[in-house]
Design a protein around this motif. Structure first.
Motif, PDB file in Angstrom:
ATOM      1  N   ASN A 293       0.803  -1.224   0.000  1.00  0.00           N
ATOM      2  CA  ASN A 293       0.000   0.000   0.000  1.00  0.00           C
ATOM      3  C   ASN A 293       0.838   1.277   0.000  1.00  0.00           C
ATOM      4  O   ASN A 293       0.275   2.369   0.109  1.00  0.00           O
ATOM      5  N   PHE A 294       2.151   1.128  -0.111  1.00  0.00           N
ATOM      6  CA  PHE A 294       2.939   2.331  -0.333  1.00  0.00           C
ATOM      7  C   PHE A 294       2.561   2.927  -1.693  1.00  0.00           C
ATOM      8  O   PHE A 294       2.261   2.201  -2.640  1.00  0.00           O
ATOM      9  N   HIS A 295       2.579   4.251  -1.777  1.00  0.00           N
ATOM     10  CA  HIS A 295       2.175   4.897  -3.019  1.00  0.00           C
ATOM     11  C   HIS A 295       3.281   4.807  -4.065  1.00  0.00           C
ATOM     12  O   HIS A 295       4.473   4.829  -3.751  1.00  0.00           O
ATOM     13  N   ALA A 297       5.664   6.063  -7.072  1.00  0.00           N
ATOM     14  CA  ALA A 297       6.334   7.328  -7.366  1.00  0.00           C
ATOM     15  C   ALA A 297       5.491   8.099  -8.373  1.00  0.00           C
ATOM     16  O   ALA A 297       4.769   7.507  -9.186  1.00  0.00           O
ATOM     17  N   ASP A 298       5.573   9.413  -8.340  1.00  0.00           N
ATOM     18  CA  ASP A 298       4.752  10.235  -9.228  1.00  0.00           C
ATOM     19  C   ASP A 298       4.916   9.834 -10.682  1.00  0.00           C
ATOM     20  O   ASP A 298       3.973   9.881 -11.473  1.00  0.00           O
ATOM     21  N   THR A 299       6.105   9.395 -11.062  1.00  0.00           N
ATOM     22  CA  THR A 299       6.346   9.035 -12.454  1.00  0.00           C
ATOM     23  C   THR A 299       5.632   7.750 -12.840  1.00  0.00           C
ATOM     24  O   THR A 299       5.457   7.468 -14.020  1.00  0.00           O
ATOM     25  N   ALA A 300       5.220   6.958 -11.830  1.00  0.00           N
ATOM     26  CA  ALA A 300       4.566   5.680 -12.137  1.00  0.00           C
ATOM     27  C   ALA A 300       3.057   5.784 -12.121  1.00  0.00           C
ATOM     28  O   ALA A 300       2.366   4.861 -12.528  1.00  0.00           O
ATOM     29  N   ILE A 301       2.523   6.927 -11.625  1.00  0.00           N
ATOM     30  CA  ILE A 301       1.071   7.068 -11.538  1.00  0.00           C
ATOM     31  C   ILE A 301       0.496   7.145 -12.939  1.00  0.00           C
ATOM     32  O   ILE A 301       0.973   7.883 -13.796  1.00  0.00           O
ATOM     33  N   LYS A 302      -0.572   6.400 -13.137  1.00  0.00           N
ATOM     34  CA  LYS A 302      -1.129   6.259 -14.483  1.00  0.00           C
ATOM     35  C   LYS A 302      -1.797   7.547 -14.945  1.00  0.00           C
ATOM     36  O   LYS A 302      -2.806   7.971 -14.397  1.00  0.00           O
ATOM     37  N   LYS A 303      -1.209   8.164 -15.922  1.00  0.00           N
ATOM     38  CA  LYS A 303      -1.875   9.246 -16.625  1.00  0.00           C
ATOM     39  C   LYS A 303      -2.022   8.794 -18.078  1.00  0.00           C
ATOM     40  O   LYS A 303      -1.687   7.670 -18.439  1.00  0.00           O
ATOM     41  N   ILE A 381      -1.511   3.169  -5.427  1.00  0.00           N
ATOM     42  CA  ILE A 381      -0.647   2.334  -4.592  1.00  0.00           C
ATOM     43  C   ILE A 381       0.116   1.350  -5.474  1.00  0.00           C
ATOM     44  O   ILE A 381      -0.252   1.100  -6.624  1.00  0.00           O
ATOM     45  N   ILE A 382       1.165   0.763  -4.905  1.00  0.00           N
ATOM     46  CA  ILE A 382       1.975  -0.189  -5.671  1.00  0.00           C
ATOM     47  C   ILE A 382       1.193  -1.460  -5.967  1.00  0.00           C
ATOM     48  O   ILE A 382       1.217  -1.986  -7.069  1.00  0.00           O
ATOM     49  N   GLY A 383       0.483  -1.978  -4.978  1.00  0.00           N
ATOM     50  CA  GLY A 383      -0.349  -3.161  -5.195  1.00  0.00           C
ATOM     51  C   GLY A 383       0.410  -4.465  -5.006  1.00  0.00           C
ATOM     52  O   GLY A 383       1.352  -4.562  -4.218  1.00  0.00           O
ATOM     53  N   ALA A 384      -0.005  -5.490  -5.740  1.00  0.00           N
ATOM     54  CA  ALA A 384       0.518  -6.838  -5.542  1.00  0.00           C
ATOM     55  C   ALA A 384       1.996  -6.937  -5.916  1.00  0.00           C
ATOM     56  O   ALA A 384       2.414  -6.493  -6.985  1.00  0.00           O
ATOM     57  N   GLU A 385       2.760  -7.551  -5.011  1.00  0.00           N
ATOM     58  CA  GLU A 385       4.165  -7.865  -5.285  1.00  0.00           C
ATOM     59  C   GLU A 385       4.445  -9.269  -4.764  1.00  0.00           C
ATOM     60  O   GLU A 385       3.986  -9.641  -3.676  1.00  0.00           O
ATOM     61  N   LEU A 386       5.203 -10.045  -5.534  1.00  0.00           N
ATOM     62  CA  LEU A 386       5.554 -11.399  -5.138  1.00  0.00           C
ATOM     63  C   LEU A 386       7.033 -11.452  -4.751  1.00  0.00           C
ATOM     64  O   LEU A 386       7.901 -10.981  -5.490  1.00  0.00           O
ATOM     65  N   TYR A 387       7.312 -12.044  -3.593  1.00  0.00           N
ATOM     66  CA  TYR A 387       8.685 -12.203  -3.103  1.00  0.00           C
ATOM     67  C   TYR A 387       8.983 -13.685  -2.921  1.00  0.00           C
ATOM     68  O   TYR A 387       8.078 -14.489  -2.639  1.00  0.00           O
ATOM     69  N   ARG A 388      10.260 -14.013  -3.073  1.00  0.00           N
ATOM     70  CA  ARG A 388      10.703 -15.400  -2.922  1.00  0.00           C
ATOM     71  C   ARG A 388      11.928 -15.447  -2.003  1.00  0.00           C
ATOM     72  O   ARG A 388      12.833 -14.602  -2.106  1.00  0.00           O
ATOM     73  N   SER A 389      11.890 -16.421  -1.105  1.00  0.00           N
ATOM     74  CA  SER A 389      13.048 -16.683  -0.261  1.00  0.00           C
ATOM     75  C   SER A 389      13.573 -18.076  -0.571  1.00  0.00           C
ATOM     76  O   SER A 389      12.788 -19.008  -0.762  1.00  0.00           O
TER      77      SER A 389
END
Length: 828
Positions: A293-295, A297-303, A381-389
């Motif tokens: 839920n981190f926002h 970056a302004d450059t990534a916001i969909k315009k 927001i950033i939304g879904a992210e998948l991490y692997r350990s």
């Protein structure tokens, strides 16, 4: 009828009106004794209900458990439809959980060696339609009987994990209360088959357990996902710094945080729901999906990426100079687009002049169009992210470089990752779509193709037959044998989640209804579902609009003109014969304060003159021409409460007296009840002496006495489940509580009988109750129904003397009223 002693039970229904407190789990358990008493003393539980479907659209699946040695046998858990069992690959199912005190399911687990089934009640997906459970149940005879294992304050259970070595050891990830703080959340462990529980992981009163998994080779090693969230009627905080991943190396007796700031996993206030999956063959490999839920970056916001047009984000945070510099041609195209819904009177030149003069602000377009529905898709927001350990959670690495774009902005509703039992690189993640990766999460392919509903919650992969998958979504269950290239449905159970129903006056009459995430449908009241429709090519039910289906009104003069729609007040009028359709929604000018719409915005067709149509936002609107134009007759009829990110301070219910045209009652989600005696021009508040702050689920004007009105109040959004039913004999000036012997089940609806003023029907989150003495006492009527089925709407079809139930989880039921009416006839 036998008398019912209330002295003990009244203790449970007392409440301080100055503060709405969550209902205690212990009191809810005791309340079930009252329900059994109302059933034992019932003289009307003789006529059986029959289910008329529909099943074609199914309902929300929350879990699937598949027999690993014979995968044509599996269990499916529905959010509010119970647990169903199939032994023929989904061609048919039988319900096995209907005898218990709750149909609301969060998770199921099956020990296939000894055929013991565990069910955790209370859906974990935390939506506005995720209802609270009462704890954990277990059966050793395929659901013929169930043992209750406790944890009544868990409310919403994310996962039950069974030890592969010891049938008496299990762990429960308990999310806890949805709308209030509580300490009974986190991870619980039992070593005696559920007789006792140890609370082994607790963070705080707002952080609960949402997922848990185990090292299949060393079963003393477990991983748990903890999720911080708070929800109220007006606001939802979906993430927090106490969300994280914990590891235990002693069988879940103690835990250590492993998603630390140095681990590579997201950390801090933006960490939302987390899902876990451990690879069985090499348990050092662990996947974790997070709702970040981190926002952006302004450059990534969909315009707009199309230089020829604007999108809504292009109008956010503009100052006056920036607005005036907008391209006139592109601005004009945006204004004229029907998709955007701006009033047709506006032009690009005119708006710019008003902004330049100060009549309008530079944010006028954004303010006009940004609403609750838009917020589902526009929050950056950033939304879904998948991490692997690959080292048992000591370190984490994001698997992908590009955004996944799986959750839209409501990842709280999904949050699961699934791994093939034999291939560590084959991973499925679920969200609005369903994505398959065969390279460990580096890239993904959408596999939710035709014949598959959106909004996915579960995926099973067959380790013995690659390509064989079973998935669950808001539209039921699907099966594939080619990794999702093709799917067939396994949707025979009638588990539709109806919000609202209506009937017409055709012969036979039709039943209409709006469903959670499955649109609005209609079908004949005489429907008896079977498979013959496949041969004929015509299902007995017809879909008439999409989205989340909401309220329905039918013009009885032709039985063809229907008003229906979807969430947050998006309604239309359509002619079922000509297919003509017209949008119906209040309009306002740029710069005017935004209207607020309930998720289930109320609409009402006057039976005195069916050209007259009523609509409720936070104001009362009326049309004299079938909705072609709507006029706001009032100011705000709510308390105008502080706003969060969930619409609040909205109308929820409207009723016009069948005896007096223009005598209208409205109720709101913040507890107001008001009456108008002049067609809606003037309203008077009449709820001063009623409990404060509760959701007004119904206000119903009587058909037998002009001055009589009924009201039901609902505390679900406070985790307060006491039953509130009231009657007034003087237009709401004074009120009397009735049906005081109801169990602790939140009340959704009250309906009068068609022939007797003494007969009342009440639907709660767990059943149907009837009073035949004007509310002095209650009886349970559940013959032909599950023991505890959520009833969201009740309609009487007077001509056929039938009662129609819209359930939230088991579709539609109908029964005759003859037996009840016979009881009211004078004895000879």
């Amino acid at each position: 009828m036998k008398s019912i002693t209330l002295s003990i039970f009244l203790l449970f229904t007392m409440v301080s009106y100055s503060q709405i407190k969550p209902t205690l789990g212990a009191d809810r358990l005791k309340s079930n004794d009252q329900k059994l008493l109302l059933k034992a003393n019932s003289t009307i539980n003789t006529s059986a209900f029959r289910n008329i479907g529909p099943s074609i659209m199914s309902g929300r699946v929350v879990d699937i458990e598949v027999n690993p040695t014979e995968p044509t046998e599996f269990y499916v858990a529905y959010a509010s439809g119970g647990v169903w069992h199939t032994v023929n690959n989904g061609q048919s199912f039988i319900p096995i959980f209907d005898s218990t005190t709750s149909l609301i399911v969060g998770d199921i687990a099956v020990n296939w060696k000894n055929r013991i089934i565990w069910v955790g009640t209370g859906e974990v997906n935390s939506s506005r339609s995720s209802y609270a459970g009462i704890g954990v149940f277990k059966s050793d005879n395929n659901g013929k009987t169930w043992d209750y294992l406790g944890l009544p304050e868990s409310h919403h259970i994310g996962k039950i994990l069974l030890s592969p070595n010891d049938p008496n050891t299990a762990w429960v990830a308990a999310l806890g209360h949805l709308y209030s703080e509580n300490k009974d959340r986190g991870i619980y462990k039992t070593i005696d088959g559920g007789k006792t529980w140890k609370h082994t992981l607790y963070i705080d009163a707002n952080t609960g357990g949402v997922d848990i998994d185990i090292d299949a080779k060393n079963t003393t090693t477990l991983y748990a996902a903890m999720w911080y969230k708070t929800r109220s009627a007006s606001n939802f905080v979906e993430a927090g710094k106490t969300s994280g991943i914990y590891k235990s190396t002693n069988g879940g007796d103690s835990w250590t945080l492993i998603s630390t700031a140095s681990s590579g996993f997201p950390n801090g206030e933006g960490v939302g729901r987390i899902g876990l999956a451990v690879f069985p063959e090499n348990p050092s490999i662990v996947y974790a999906i997070v709702d970040n839920n981190f926002h952006q970056a302004d450059t990534a916001i969909k315009k707009s990426t199309d230089t020829s047009r604007y999108v809504l984000q292009d109008f956010k945070n503009l100052n006056t100079d920036q607005f005036l510099a907008l391209d006139d041609r592109k601005l004009s195209a945006f204004i004229k687009s029907p998709r955007n819904g701006l009033p047709t009177k506006y032009t690009a030149t005119g708006i710019k002049e008003d902004v330049k003069s100060g009549k309008l602000t530079a944010s006028c377009i954004w303010d006009y169009l940004y609403d609750a529905n838009t917020a589902l898709f526009e929050t950056p927001i950033i939304g879904a992210e998948l991490y692997r350990s690959e080292d048992g959670g000591a370190s984490w690495k994001k698997t992908h470089d590009k955004p996944i774009n799986l959750y839209s902005t409501y990842g709280y509703y999904f949050g699961k990752v699934f791994i093939s039992p034999t291939n560590s690189n084959k991973v499925v993640i679920t969200g609005v779509g369903i994505l398959l990766s065969t390279d460990g999460g580096k890239t993904f392919k959408e596999i939710g193709k035709e014949n598959v509903h959106s909004d996915f919650h579960y995926a099973w992969m067959n380790g013995s037959k690659d390509g064989h998958m079973i998935i669950g979504n808001d539209g039921g269950c699907n099966i594939s044998y080619d990794n999702g290239e093709h799917w067939f449905k396994a949707n025979t159970p009638a588990v539709g989640q109806f919000y609202n129903i209506a009937v017409d006056m055709a012969k036979p009459y039709n039943v209409y209804g709006g469903l959670q995430d499955n649109g609005t449908w209609l079908g004949a009241s005489t429907t008896k579902e079977n498979y013959d429709w496949y041969d004929g090519g015509q299902n007995p039910y017809t879909m008439i609009n999409g989205g989340d289906g909401m309220q329905v009104q039918v013009d009885w003069r032709d039985n063809k003109t229907v008003y229906s729609g979807s969430q947050f007040g998006v309604y239309s009028r359509q002619n079922l014969q000509t297919k003509e359709r017209k949008s119906i929604r209040p309009s306002r000018d740029l710069g005017e304060a935004a209207l607020r719409y309930n998720w289930q915005t109320p609409i009402l067709l006057s039976r005195h003159n069916q050209d007259v149509f009523y609509y409720g936002s936070n104001k009362f609107h009326r049309s004299m021409n079938k909705g072609d134009s709507l006029v706001a007759l009032t100011a705000d009829l709510t308390t105008n409460p502080s706003q969060g990110d969930v619409p609040f301070g909205t109308l929820t219910t409207m009723s016009e007296s069948p005896l007096h045209f223009g005598l209208i009652y409205v109720g709101t989600d913040d507890g107001n009840i008001q009456v108008s005696k002049d067609g809606g021009y003037n309203f008077t508040i009449v709820n001063q002496k009623l409990p404060k702050g509760l959701y007004v689920s119904r206000v119903v004007a009587s058909a037998f006495s002009e001055s009589r009105v009924y009201a039901t109040l609902n505390g679900y959004r406070n985790d307060h489940f006491n039953a509130y039913v009231f009657v007034s004999e003087d237009y709401g000036t004074t009120w009397k509580q009735i049906m005081k012997d109801l169990p602790l089940e939140a009340v959704n609806v009250i309906t009068e009988d068609n022939s007797s003023s003494q007969v009342l029907y009440v639907g709660t989150d767990a059943g149907l109750y009837v009073s035949i003495d004007g509310g002095a006492s209650s009886m349970l009527w559940n013959k032909g129904l599950p023991n505890s089925v959520p009833i969201h709407d009740i309609v009487i079809q007077a001509r056929e003397n039938e009662i129609v139930l819209g359930t939230h989880g088991r579709s539609i039921y109908i029964s005759k009223l003859d037996d009840i009416h016979k009881q009211l006839q004078p004895k000879k």
